[in-house]
Design a protein around this motif. Structure first.
Motif, PDB file in Angstrom:
ATOM      1  N   PHE A  23       0.924  -1.334  -0.089  1.00  0.00           N
ATOM      2  CA  PHE A  23      -0.022  -0.018  -0.019  1.00  0.00           C
ATOM      3  C   PHE A  23       0.828   1.289   0.242  1.00  0.00           C
ATOM      4  O   PHE A  23       1.173   1.614   1.054  1.00  0.00           O
ATOM      5  N   SER A  27      -0.867   8.785  -2.768  1.00  0.00           N
ATOM      6  CA  SER A  27      -1.482   8.320  -4.131  1.00  0.00           C
ATOM      7  C   SER A  27      -0.816   8.650  -5.320  1.00  0.00           C
ATOM      8  O   SER A  27      -0.656   7.796  -6.139  1.00  0.00           O
ATOM      9  N   TYR A  30       1.607   5.378  -6.407  1.00  0.00           N
ATOM     10  CA  TYR A  30       0.736   4.302  -6.770  1.00  0.00           C
ATOM     11  C   TYR A  30       1.267   3.806  -8.080  1.00  0.00           C
ATOM     12  O   TYR A  30       1.925   2.571  -8.105  1.00  0.00           O
ATOM     13  N   MET A  59      -5.116  -2.831  -7.000  1.00  0.00           N
ATOM     14  CA  MET A  59      -6.401  -2.370  -6.382  1.00  0.00           C
ATOM     15  C   MET A  59      -6.370  -0.923  -6.267  1.00  0.00           C
ATOM     16  O   MET A  59      -6.245  -0.569  -5.168  1.00  0.00           O
ATOM     17  N   ARG A  60      -6.725  -0.341  -7.181  1.00  0.00           N
ATOM     18  CA  ARG A  60      -6.686   1.120  -7.334  1.00  0.00           C
ATOM     19  C   ARG A  60      -7.601   1.726  -6.471  1.00  0.00           C
ATOM     20  O   ARG A  60      -7.302   2.884  -5.916  1.00  0.00           O
ATOM     21  N   GLY A  61      -8.786   1.370  -6.095  1.00  0.00           N
ATOM     22  CA  GLY A  61      -9.779   1.847  -5.322  1.00  0.00           C
ATOM     23  C   GLY A  61      -9.264   2.161  -3.700  1.00  0.00           C
ATOM     24  O   GLY A  61      -9.449   3.078  -3.043  1.00  0.00           O
ATOM     25  N   VAL A  62      -8.291   1.173  -3.336  1.00  0.00           N
ATOM     26  CA  VAL A  62      -7.581   1.296  -2.349  1.00  0.00           C
ATOM     27  C   VAL A  62      -6.196   1.459  -2.091  1.00  0.00           C
ATOM     28  O   VAL A  62      -5.537   1.581  -1.142  1.00  0.00           O
ATOM     29  N   ARG A  63      -5.854   1.967  -3.287  1.00  0.00           N
ATOM     30  CA  ARG A  63      -4.194   2.099  -3.721  1.00  0.00           C
ATOM     31  C   ARG A  63      -3.437   0.861  -3.225  1.00  0.00           C
ATOM     32  O   ARG A  63      -2.433   1.046  -2.532  1.00  0.00           O
ATOM     33  N   GLY A  64      -3.957  -0.341  -3.302  1.00  0.00           N
ATOM     34  CA  GLY A  64      -3.095  -1.384  -3.183  1.00  0.00           C
ATOM     35  C   GLY A  64      -2.656  -2.218  -4.250  1.00  0.00           C
ATOM     36  O   GLY A  64      -3.120  -2.145  -5.009  1.00  0.00           O
TER      37      GLY A  64
END
Length: 106
Positions: A23, A27, A30, A59-64
């Protein structure tokens, strides 16, 4: 620069497969981390214990970024002869992975 300079790492297990989640803390880092941590780069860094292809799921929505790493746990929690059958220490190992091409964290 290493993963630890820009991201937090968590690990877990699913049988003999290590699950590693990265993570980035900011942002704007990322995409750079995603590009630097390809499946091949992670497999190469983790070495000979990897028994099959590493699978990466952004997992772009949670920046993972989640990696599934087969074989690394030597049989899993109940069958592993290694000290860390859950793979919890792998988060520290992955945190030491160099990220070529990245400058200082923003």
């Amino acid at each position: 620069m290493t993963v630890d300079d820009v991201a937090d790492v968590r690990t877990g297990d699913k049988g003999d497969t290590a699950i590693v989640a990265v993570f980035p803390r900011r942002s704007e880092m990322y995409d750079a981390v995603l590009n630097a941590m390809s499946e091949d780069a992670v497999a190469s860094f983790l070495g000979a214990g990897v028994t099959g292809p590493v699978r990466r799921t952004p997992m772009r929505g949670v920046r993972g970024i989640v990696f599934e790493v087969p074989g690394l746990l030597g049989g899993g929690v109940t069958g592993s002869p290694v000290l860390d059958g859950h793979g919890k220490c792998l988060s520290y190992l992955v945190a030491t992975m160099p990220l070529p091409g990245l400058g200082h964290p923003l």
